[in-house]
Motif scaffolding. Structure first.
Motif, PDB file in Angstrom:
ATOM      1  N   CYS A 143     -40.638  47.520 -39.861  1.00 41.59           N
ATOM      2  CA  CYS A 143     -41.740  47.532 -38.906  1.00 41.59           C
ATOM      3  C   CYS A 143     -41.534  48.727 -37.958  1.00 41.59           C
ATOM      4  CB  CYS A 143     -41.783  46.219 -38.124  1.00 41.59           C
ATOM      5  SG  CYS A 143     -40.338  45.923 -37.074  1.00 41.59           S
ATOM      6  N   TRP A 144     -42.551  48.994 -37.167  1.00 38.29           N
ATOM      7  CA  TRP A 144     -42.488  50.128 -36.258  1.00 38.29           C
ATOM      8  C   TRP A 144     -41.284  50.030 -35.333  1.00 38.29           C
ATOM      9  CZ3 TRP A 144     -42.295  51.213 -31.154  1.00 38.29           C
ATOM     10  CH2 TRP A 144     -42.547  52.535 -30.775  1.00 38.29           C
ATOM     11  N   TYR A 145     -41.044  48.852 -34.758  1.00 32.56           N
ATOM     12  CA  TYR A 145     -39.929  48.681 -33.816  1.00 32.56           C
ATOM     13  C   TYR A 145     -38.588  49.005 -34.475  1.00 32.56           C
ATOM     14  CZ  TYR A 145     -36.409  46.571 -30.872  1.00 32.56           C
ATOM     15  OH  TYR A 145     -35.282  46.375 -30.106  1.00 32.56           O
ATOM     16  N   HIS A 146     -38.314  48.396 -35.609  1.00 25.93           N
ATOM     17  CA  HIS A 146     -37.017  48.633 -36.251  1.00 25.93           C
ATOM     18  C   HIS A 146     -36.869  50.073 -36.752  1.00 25.93           C
ATOM     19  CE1 HIS A 146     -36.644  44.171 -36.318  1.00 25.93           C
ATOM     20  NE2 HIS A 146     -35.457  44.558 -35.876  1.00 25.93           N
ATOM     21  N   HIS A 147     -37.966  50.676 -37.201  1.00 24.15           N
ATOM     22  CA  HIS A 147     -37.886  52.044 -37.699  1.00 24.15           C
ATOM     23  C   HIS A 147     -37.738  53.062 -36.564  1.00 24.15           C
ATOM     24  CE1 HIS A 147     -39.736  55.401 -40.398  1.00 24.15           C
ATOM     25  NE2 HIS A 147     -38.430  55.484 -40.345  1.00 24.15           N
ATOM     26  N   HIS A 148     -38.626  53.008 -35.592  1.00 23.62           N
ATOM     27  CA  HIS A 148     -38.633  54.047 -34.555  1.00 23.62           C
ATOM     28  C   HIS A 148     -37.700  53.769 -33.393  1.00 23.62           C
ATOM     29  CE1 HIS A 148     -41.610  56.613 -36.345  1.00 23.62           C
ATOM     30  NE2 HIS A 148     -42.177  55.507 -36.786  1.00 23.62           N
ATOM     31  N   VAL A 149     -37.602  52.522 -32.955  1.00 27.87           N
ATOM     32  CA  VAL A 149     -36.759  52.227 -31.800  1.00 27.87           C
ATOM     33  C   VAL A 149     -35.308  52.035 -32.228  1.00 27.87           C
ATOM     34  CG1 VAL A 149     -36.338  50.619 -29.901  1.00 27.87           C
ATOM     35  CG2 VAL A 149     -38.682  51.258 -30.496  1.00 27.87           C
TER      36      VAL A 149
END
Length: 103
Positions: free
Chosen positions: A65-71
């Motif tokens: 997901c965006w959170y796990h990938h980018h953050v």
């Protein structure tokens, strides 16, 4: 014109957009981080980075997901544990051993 292509073997998609659809479908349309079932803004991520000899083969890609990938990965500096099971991917600190899963 100008589109990158991925090597085509064993009926694996060679077009990046097709490969992304293939990975997201294989992973059930959800983030593969352990304990996360988010379906928002999913993106494939390399288990072994391409810059370190990893390939675009589906066995080296996991949906995040965006959170796990980018953050978690790009901002906090973690990496995916390539030995963690599919669907329950764990994170490792970049320069240490052992898992330390982010919240």
């Amino acid at each position: 014109h100008g589109r990158r292509t991925i090597e085509h073997r064993d009926n694996i998609p060679h077009d990046p957009a097709e490969l992304k659809r293939f990975i997201l479908h294989r992973d059930g349309g959800a983030c593969t981080a352990d304990g996360c079932r988010c379906r928002y803004r999913l993106q494939p991520h390399h288990l072994v980075p391409f810059s370190q000899g990893g390939t675009h083969h589906p066995s080296n890609l996991a949906s995040l997901c965006w959170y796990h990938h980018h953050v978690v990965i790009h901002r906090l500096g973690y990496r995916l544990d390539p030995d963690s099971p599919p669907g329950r991917r764990r994170f490792l600190r970049r320069h240490t051993t052992g898992t330390d899963p982010p919240a």
